[in-house]
Scaffold this motif. Sequence first.
Motif, PDB file in Angstrom:
ATOM      1  N   ALA A   1       0.853  -1.191   0.000  1.00  0.00           N
ATOM      2  CA  ALA A   1       0.000   0.000   0.000  1.00  0.00           C
ATOM      3  C   ALA A   1       0.887   1.239   0.000  1.00  0.00           C
ATOM      4  CB  ALA A   1      -0.920  -0.005   1.204  1.00  0.00           C
ATOM      5  N   ARG A   2       0.357   2.334  -0.470  1.00  0.00           N
ATOM      6  CA  ARG A   2       1.144   3.566  -0.607  1.00  0.00           C
ATOM      7  C   ARG A   2       0.652   4.648   0.351  1.00  0.00           C
ATOM      8  NH1 ARG A   2       3.051   3.848  -6.487  1.00  0.00           N
ATOM      9  NH2 ARG A   2       2.513   1.792  -7.335  1.00  0.00           N
ATOM     10  N   ASN A   3       1.577   5.266   1.042  1.00  0.00           N
ATOM     11  CA  ASN A   3       1.287   6.457   1.832  1.00  0.00           C
ATOM     12  C   ASN A   3       1.747   7.641   0.982  1.00  0.00           C
ATOM     13  OD1 ASN A   3       0.435   7.972   3.968  1.00  0.00           O
ATOM     14  ND2 ASN A   3       2.196   7.572   5.265  1.00  0.00           N
ATOM     15  N   LEU A   4       0.815   8.289   0.318  1.00  0.00           N
ATOM     16  CA  LEU A   4       1.150   9.218  -0.745  1.00  0.00           C
ATOM     17  C   LEU A   4       1.752  10.522  -0.240  1.00  0.00           C
ATOM     18  CD1 LEU A   4      -2.031   8.801  -2.990  1.00  0.00           C
ATOM     19  CD2 LEU A   4       0.135   7.561  -3.143  1.00  0.00           C
ATOM     20  N   THR A   5       2.665  11.063  -1.029  1.00  0.00           N
ATOM     21  CA  THR A   5       3.176  12.401  -0.790  1.00  0.00           C
ATOM     22  C   THR A   5       2.201  13.416  -1.396  1.00  0.00           C
ATOM     23  OG1 THR A   5       4.388  12.491  -2.880  1.00  0.00           O
ATOM     24  CG2 THR A   5       5.529  11.512  -0.982  1.00  0.00           C
ATOM     25  N   SER A   6       2.399  14.677  -1.098  1.00  0.00           N
ATOM     26  CA  SER A   6       1.541  15.716  -1.660  1.00  0.00           C
ATOM     27  C   SER A   6       1.596  15.713  -3.179  1.00  0.00           C
ATOM     28  CB  SER A   6       1.965  17.093  -1.132  1.00  0.00           C
ATOM     29  OG  SER A   6       1.802  17.166   0.258  1.00  0.00           O
ATOM     30  N   GLU A   7       2.790  15.515  -3.717  1.00  0.00           N
ATOM     31  CA  GLU A   7       2.949  15.494  -5.171  1.00  0.00           C
ATOM     32  C   GLU A   7       2.250  14.288  -5.791  1.00  0.00           C
ATOM     33  OE1 GLU A   7       5.732  18.096  -3.327  1.00  0.00           O
ATOM     34  OE2 GLU A   7       5.408  15.942  -2.982  1.00  0.00           O
ATOM     35  N   GLU A   8       2.333  13.142  -5.141  1.00  0.00           N
ATOM     36  CA  GLU A   8       1.678  11.941  -5.670  1.00  0.00           C
ATOM     37  C   GLU A   8       0.159  12.045  -5.585  1.00  0.00           C
ATOM     38  OE1 GLU A   8       4.995   8.487  -4.651  1.00  0.00           O
ATOM     39  OE2 GLU A   8       3.633   9.205  -3.081  1.00  0.00           O
ATOM     40  N   ALA A   9      -0.313  12.703  -4.540  1.00  0.00           N
ATOM     41  CA  ALA A   9      -1.761  12.800  -4.326  1.00  0.00           C
ATOM     42  C   ALA A   9      -2.411  13.859  -5.209  1.00  0.00           C
ATOM     43  CB  ALA A   9      -2.044  13.110  -2.864  1.00  0.00           C
TER      44      ALA A   9
END
Length: 319
Positions: free
Chosen positions: A280-288
């Motif tokens: 699972a991914r804990n997204l960064t601001s850029e990824e989100a």
Amino acid sequence: MLFFYAFMVVGVLSQAHPTPPISLTVDQSGKGDYTKIQDAIDAVPSNNVAPVSIWVRPGVYQEKVYVPADKPFITMSGTNAEQTIVTWNQAGWINQTAVFAVWASDFTGRQLTIQNTYGTGDKTVALRVSGDRAAFYGCKILSHQDALFDEIGKHYYKGCYIQGDTDFIFGSADSLYERCHLHSISGGAGAITAQRRMSPSEDTGFTFFSCKISGVKTAMLGRPWGGYSRVVFAFTYMSNAILPQGWDDWGNSLDQSTVYYGQYRCSGAGAVTSKRVEWARNLTSEEAAPFLTKDSIDGKDWIRSAPTSFKKKPFSTKT
């Protein structure tokens, strides 16, 4: 502060109807144009090009509703979802059981309850959305397994309450859920989502933005119906109904390297990421960022505000 930020990211989108819609009324008492919802839909001409507004007055409508592909530009509105209920009781294959099936594009549903009352033990679709550019506001979608068949197309759900137990939001659509309440009635480890994305080139997935998740016992956030399944939860409150691992691979470990399951700035006991599955991914601001806008579903091109004026119907009525 988070709520304000979330609101600003999505923004307020308003696109007026180009012409006032034709107005039809459904009323079980006989005081409207039709007493059944399906009769009002049937009155809309094939290959329709004019916006049509169907007002459904309070009542429990025991009927299956079908909006065919050749009748786009329909908006169906209830007074409020608590009093405007479309209900049926049927189980079986997902292509056959939907209480309310939308095949037409440019459909809008407002303030309706759509429920399949069959119960547990089989597939029981309440709402099927198979047309493009469909939006639902303030609706309640109620069933157990496979409650919402979000099949294909770009869709927007805002302020909806969606309840089920197993894979109760599933399909291949590219959809944004904003400020919706997802309620799991699973008795154990039922999955909320089963998104079906079959290749990395498919521009599909489910995004849940500023939503709320609750449950009677425990549930997973999702499992992959397709090997490239894509689901993102952002700014979402997750109660302790969500199991710590969060996601399930549906018994196929190969999918762990290809699915895209992300979480961004969520809250609540069920949002803790320390015990999530490692894929699972804990997204960064850029990824989100790409997921946190209606542009993700090309919404600026088709999501429109509710009309404020209407015109007299040109269709013949049958009650």
